[in-house]
Design an enzyme around this catalytic site. Structure first.
Site, PDB file in Angstrom:
ATOM      1  N   HIS A   1     -13.571  12.512 -24.690  1.00 50.47           N
ATOM      2  CA  HIS A   1     -14.150  11.171 -24.888  1.00 50.47           C
ATOM      3  C   HIS A   1     -13.251  10.325 -25.782  1.00 50.47           C
ATOM      4  O   HIS A   1     -13.256  10.499 -26.998  1.00 50.47           O
ATOM      5  CB  HIS A   1     -15.533  11.294 -25.523  1.00 50.47           C
ATOM      6  CG  HIS A   1     -16.562  11.841 -24.587  1.00 50.47           C
ATOM      7  ND1 HIS A   1     -17.339  11.038 -23.794  1.00 50.47           N
ATOM      8  CD2 HIS A   1     -16.897  13.113 -24.289  1.00 50.47           C
ATOM      9  CE1 HIS A   1     -18.127  11.791 -23.054  1.00 50.47           C
ATOM     10  NE2 HIS A   1     -17.879  13.054 -23.324  1.00 50.47           N
TER      11      HIS A   1
ATOM     12  N   GLU B   1     -13.689   7.314 -26.578  1.00 48.75           N
ATOM     13  CA  GLU B   1     -14.456   6.277 -27.280  1.00 48.75           C
ATOM     14  C   GLU B   1     -15.022   6.740 -28.610  1.00 48.75           C
ATOM     15  O   GLU B   1     -15.385   5.922 -29.439  1.00 48.75           O
ATOM     16  CB  GLU B   1     -15.595   5.761 -26.376  1.00 48.75           C
ATOM     17  CG  GLU B   1     -16.743   6.733 -26.109  1.00 48.75           C
ATOM     18  CD  GLU B   1     -16.446   7.761 -25.014  1.00 48.75           C
ATOM     19  OE1 GLU B   1     -15.275   7.886 -24.629  1.00 48.75           O
ATOM     20  OE2 GLU B   1     -17.380   8.449 -24.575  1.00 48.75           O
TER      21      GLU B   1
ATOM     22  N   CYS C   1     -14.899  12.303 -18.718  1.00 48.83           N
ATOM     23  CA  CYS C   1     -15.709  13.518 -18.688  1.00 48.83           C
ATOM     24  C   CYS C   1     -16.386  13.670 -17.315  1.00 48.83           C
ATOM     25  O   CYS C   1     -15.701  13.881 -16.328  1.00 48.83           O
ATOM     26  CB  CYS C   1     -16.689  13.487 -19.852  1.00 48.83           C
ATOM     27  SG  CYS C   1     -17.399  15.091 -20.169  1.00 48.83           S
TER      28      CYS C   1
END
Ligand code: XMP
Length: 527
Positions: free
Chosen positions: A184, A186, A93
């Site tokens: 993202h 994660e 990002c």
């Protein structure tokens, strides 16, 4: 042997991925995901110099997200030498916008901080999207923020994936092994995100799996031994919690009989808990175990104290005083082992100006004034990792899966002044609630569930008589990290059973209520 293995103090070799933290809300989560995948990951502030980063011999570098835009006047930047070090880089990002801009690409200013599920298609599956479990005819979903966007990748970079409306979703320079993701990987909402991270650390950075609970224990034991040497003694405060228990069992493995364990029983634990943990410690540890019954002492100090912060302060200070008396009476102790974990380390070093809502005193957080050298074997571990290490050390679930419990114990769950009568009443009500949650099979679905003794007396009917007695409040929440929490939607049947049992089995209690406040605006505890 690959070059990026770093030999630590104990002579073990370890690989490391460095995460440069630009203040993104998911930074810690990225580090956890990398570690879960089997490679040690360490957070460093975004402005750490390349010289310092280099000393870690990183196998890879991840640039985190950030609440900032690269267009902000004070936009956080990393040392540009990071890009020239020849180490693989993944920008997530903001990290991607930053590297794209720094390396000569074009970044467009976008709207701020809006997150959402966005679909994207893959132009080049290798290496990041290779074998990704979510890979379905090149059509994937990612959790994206609609902040800045890469309009044109820097020279040498290809667009690897794009969204339906052609926004750049991923870029990469295969030559220099520098990659960027707009979304993202994660977060739980990006299916296959873990595969992307794994592809980065295993395919791009060429790591091998060196971070396991077993390897951690081996290193930690070797490190403790090398610090403590062959003669010195170490003291450790036990609280019954996960962290202090794991430290104790590690320490015991490292120095055995030269460890002294002090369990200060302040009387503010849950029903029968002090006895249960004392049995476990006594049985499992080779070192000297000292069980200090300090119930009276704490109750006397707390008499008539109603202010929650004052209670915390008194309990913290008293704990230190009791611990100190016993530790110093042992004579020849040189070290104090403590259960500081990684989030504490990061928060104390990184957090700036965060509002203090209420002070959290971890009973067991002992100050330097004790004069012992500190040993903190869990400094590198996240909570989940502490549990895995504990399981590897053979600790029972009753400790490892124990719900978080405040250091000042039930004193902050008795509203107003604490007394032995109130304590016993709360312990009984709390035990009933916990037992029924357990019977319903919900104990691992809830973050915390407990009873609070309020300072409100109300009228009720018991037998044929009017009866005035206290109100017990039940609190149960679901949460990921205690920063935010949602009140748990327990079934009416379960709540009724608990209420009937509490009012029936504890004659004093006049009424039971259920707290339906989330955090924010509430906090998890009532005080
Ligand atoms: P709050 O009530 O602030 O709690 O939402 C967040 C988490 O912290 C725990 N807590 C404490 N833990 N000492 C502790 O060690 C304290 O004084 C303390 N106060 C709250 C709480 O149980 C929850 O897990």
């Amino acid at each position: 042997m690959v070059e990026h293995f770093l030999e630590d103090d104990s002579g073990s070799l370890r690989e490391k991925v460095i995460l440069l933290d630009f203040g993104g809300q998911y930074s810690m989560l990225i580090a956890r995901r990398v570690r879960e995948a089997g490679v040690y990951c360490e957070l460093l502030p975004y402005n750490t110099t390349w010289d310092k980063i280099k000393n870690h011999k990183p196998a890879g570098i991840i640039l985190s997200g950030s609440p900032a835009s690269v267009y902000d006047e004070e936009a956080p930047k990393c040392d540009p030498a990071v890009y020239e070090g020849g180490i693989p880089i993944l920008g997530i990002c903001y990290g991607m916008h930053l590297l794209a801009g720094d390396l000569g690409g074009e970044v467009k200013k976008g709207r701020r901080s809006e997150f959402g599920r966005t679909s994207f298609t893959i132009d080049e599956p290798e290496p990041l999207f290779k074998d990704a479990s979510f890979y379905d005819e090149n059509f994937c979903f990612g959790w994206m923020s609609h902040q800045d966007e890469v309009l044109k990748p820097p020279p040498g970079f290809n667009v690897l994936a794009r969204t339906e409306n052609r926004t750049v979703a991923a870029i990469g320079d295969h030559q220099r092994k520098i990659y960027g993701l707009q979304f993202h990987p994660e977060v739980f909402h990006t299916p296959g995100g873990n595969s992307i991270l794994k592809n980065f650390i295993y395919q791009v950075c060429q790591c091998s799996q060196t971070w396991t609970p077993g390897s951690f224990i081996k290193d930690a034991v070797a490190k403790i031994r090398s610090v403590v040497g062959d003669h010195k003694k170490v003291v450790c405060a036990l609280s019954g919690g996960v962290d202090s228990s794991v430290v104790a069992f590690l320490l015991d493995k490292a120095v055995g009989k030269r460890a002294v364990f002090i369990f200060v029983d302040h009387g503010l634990l849950r029903l029968d808990e002090a006895e249960e943990v004392a049995i476990l410690y006594k049985k499992g540890l080779q070192g000297q175990f000292i069980h200090v019954d300090a119930k009276e002492r704490f109750l006397n100090r707390l008499e008539l104290v109603t202010d929650p912060e004052e209670k915390r302060r008194i309990i913290g200070n008293e704990f230190i005083a009791v611990f100190k008396e016993h530790a110093l009476s042992m004579g020849d102790i040189a070290y104090l082992a403590q259960g500081t974990i990684y989030p504490d380390v990061i928060e104390s070093g990184f957090a700036q100006g965060a509002a203090v809502i209420k002070s959290h005193h971890n009973v067991g957080g002992l100050p330097e004034e004790l004069g012992f050298e500190l040993i903190e074997p869990l400094r590198e571990l996240f909570k989940d990792e502490v549990r895995l290490v504990g399981a590897e050390l053979g600790l029972p679930d009753s400790i490892l899966k124990r719900q978080p419990f405040p250091g000042p114990g039930l004193a902050v769950r008795i509203i107003g002044a604490v007394s032995s009568v109130k304590l016993l009443l709360l312990q009984k009500a709390d035990a009933i609630f916990r037992q029924e949650v357990y019977n319903a099979g919900l104990e691992h679905e809830l973050w915390q569930y407990f009873a609070v003794l309020t300072d409100v007396n109300v009228v009720g009917v018991k037998g044929d008589d009017r009866h005035y007695g206290p109100v017990i409040a039940l609190r149960a929440v679901v949460s990921e990290d205690a920063m935010t929490a949602d009140w748990a939607r327990l079934s009416h049947d379960l709540l009724e059973k608990v209420s009937t049992r509490i009012t029936g089995e504890i004659p004093d209690v006049a009424r039971v209520v259920y707290d339906i406040t989330s955090k924010p605006p509430g906090t998890i505890e009532w005080e």
